[in-house]
Design a protein around this motif. Structure first.
Motif, PDB file in Angstrom:
ATOM      1  N   VAL A  66      79.107 -34.873  26.231  1.00 14.82           N
ATOM      2  CA  VAL A  66      77.796 -34.396  25.794  1.00 14.82           C
ATOM      3  C   VAL A  66      77.002 -35.580  25.256  1.00 14.82           C
ATOM      4  CG1 VAL A  66      76.572 -32.783  24.287  1.00 14.82           C
ATOM      5  CG2 VAL A  66      78.838 -32.202  25.175  1.00 14.82           C
ATOM      6  N   GLN A  70      71.256 -33.024  24.846  1.00  9.77           N
ATOM      7  CA  GLN A  70      71.906 -32.005  25.672  1.00  9.77           C
ATOM      8  C   GLN A  70      72.347 -30.849  24.769  1.00  9.77           C
ATOM      9  OE1 GLN A  70      75.095 -33.631  28.007  1.00  9.77           O
ATOM     10  NE2 GLN A  70      74.894 -32.069  29.583  1.00  9.77           N
ATOM     11  N   ILE A  93      78.631 -26.510  27.351  1.00  8.52           N
ATOM     12  CA  ILE A  93      77.268 -26.922  27.666  1.00  8.52           C
ATOM     13  C   ILE A  93      76.446 -25.692  28.011  1.00  8.52           C
ATOM     14  CG2 ILE A  93      75.838 -28.261  29.273  1.00  8.52           C
ATOM     15  CD1 ILE A  93      78.145 -30.242  29.492  1.00  8.52           C
ATOM     16  N   GLN A 167      62.495 -36.902  26.854  1.00  6.79           N
ATOM     17  CA  GLN A 167      63.569 -36.065  26.313  1.00  6.79           C
ATOM     18  C   GLN A 167      63.308 -35.789  24.848  1.00  6.79           C
ATOM     19  OE1 GLN A 167      67.485 -37.770  26.917  1.00  6.79           O
ATOM     20  NE2 GLN A 167      68.224 -36.919  25.017  1.00  6.79           N
TER      21      GLN A 167
END
Length: 295
Positions: A66, A70, A93, A167
């Motif tokens: 990870v 995320q 996830i 992001q």
């Protein structure tokens, strides 16, 4: 000579008789960690990655890695295990099939959508464009989503500069939110604190080329300059680049002497300056300086 060992043995057998097992020290004196199963989870600031392990143990193998930003999902109610050293929670996830994997509780934090303080209620996201807020003197693109004194900024950008979101957001320990973005002019990417940014709605303006007609073009060696009062400080660096660690801090109002310049690097202009009365010399970013007098 055997009385003390005999007494110890009697004590042990007495405890075994009363409790049915050998007493041991408590492995965990802390409470079960409070988790929010209705929220997705992300890595805490400063955690570069985490492994989703097959068992709640640092010695177990892992199924996935990870990375920052995320999202993870956890069981509702959460399944937690104390391994004698740290807490683990069953997680996988997000948006994938639930898996029997485990992650250290200390490496993650909740990231509910409603917890993200997006200015004006406008939805931010990857691909959107933002502008450096006019209320700040500048913004730094950083290696990590928090101020790290061991990592100098990658790039200094100034009010009005247009950047592209890649992001985020990620919260640090001071409840500040960070976005990973790219400067289209230099292609340099890094983390910027959200309060320094304003979302651009509608069409995105074309980034202007680097300036060539600013006052610095009239400066020359031996001229005197001063650190602007609108900046918190200005760093002297051993090379003309924002990713080179500083070695001296010049304060607002402090005078410096130009030695050489003007050097373009990393989307910025730099001058090699000297600190009067010392042997200290280094490179300073031009927009943090103002002209005082000719040399």
């Amino acid at each position: 000579m055997f009385r003390r060992p005999l007494r110890s043995a009697i004590l042990v057998f007495g405890l075994l008789f009363l409790f049915g097992s050998v007493p041991v020290l408590a492995q965990n004196t802390s409470e079960t960690p409070a988790l929010v199963p209705t929220c997705p989870y992300v890595l805490r600031p400063g955690v570069p990655f985490a492994w989703l392990r097959q068992q709640p143990s640092s010695a177990a193998g892992f199924n996935a890695t990870v990375f920052p930003g995320q999202k993870l999902a956890i069981d509702n109610p959460p399944r937690t295990v104390w391994d004698g050293t740290q807490w683990w929670v069953s997680a996988w996830i997000a948006d994938t099939s639930p898996a029997a994997t485990w992650v250290e509780v200390e490496s993650i934090q909740p990231a509910c959508e409603s917890a993200t303080p997006v200015p004006g209620g406008v939805q931010w996201g990857p691909g959107k464009s933002v502008r450096v807020n006019s209320t700040v003197p500048f913004a730094w693109l950083r290696v990590r989503p928090y101020p790290d004194p061991e990592q100098p900024p990658l790039l200094t950008v100034f009010p009005g500069a247009v950047l592209t979101l890649i992001q985020g957001p990620v919260a640090d320990n001071m409840n500040q939110w960070w976005w990973y973005l790219r400067d289209p002019r230099t292609r340099i990417a890094g983390w910027v604190e959200q309060a320094s940014l304003v979302l651009i709605e509608g069409s995105v303006p074309v980034p202007t080329p680097l300036p060539t007609d600013v006052p610095g073009t009239d400066w020359s060696a031996n001229d005197r300059v001063r650190v602007r009062s609108t900046v918190s400080f200005s760093w002297l660096r051993p090379a003309p680049a924002s990713d080179v660690g500083p070695f001296y801090t010049a304060r607002p109002g402090q005078e410096l002497v130009l030695v050489q310049g003007r050097h373009a690097q990393g989307g910025q202009f730099w001058w090699f300056v000297a600190v009067p009365g010392t042997i200290t010399r280094g490179w300073v970013e031009e927009t943090s300086l103002t002209f005082v007098r000719a040399g």
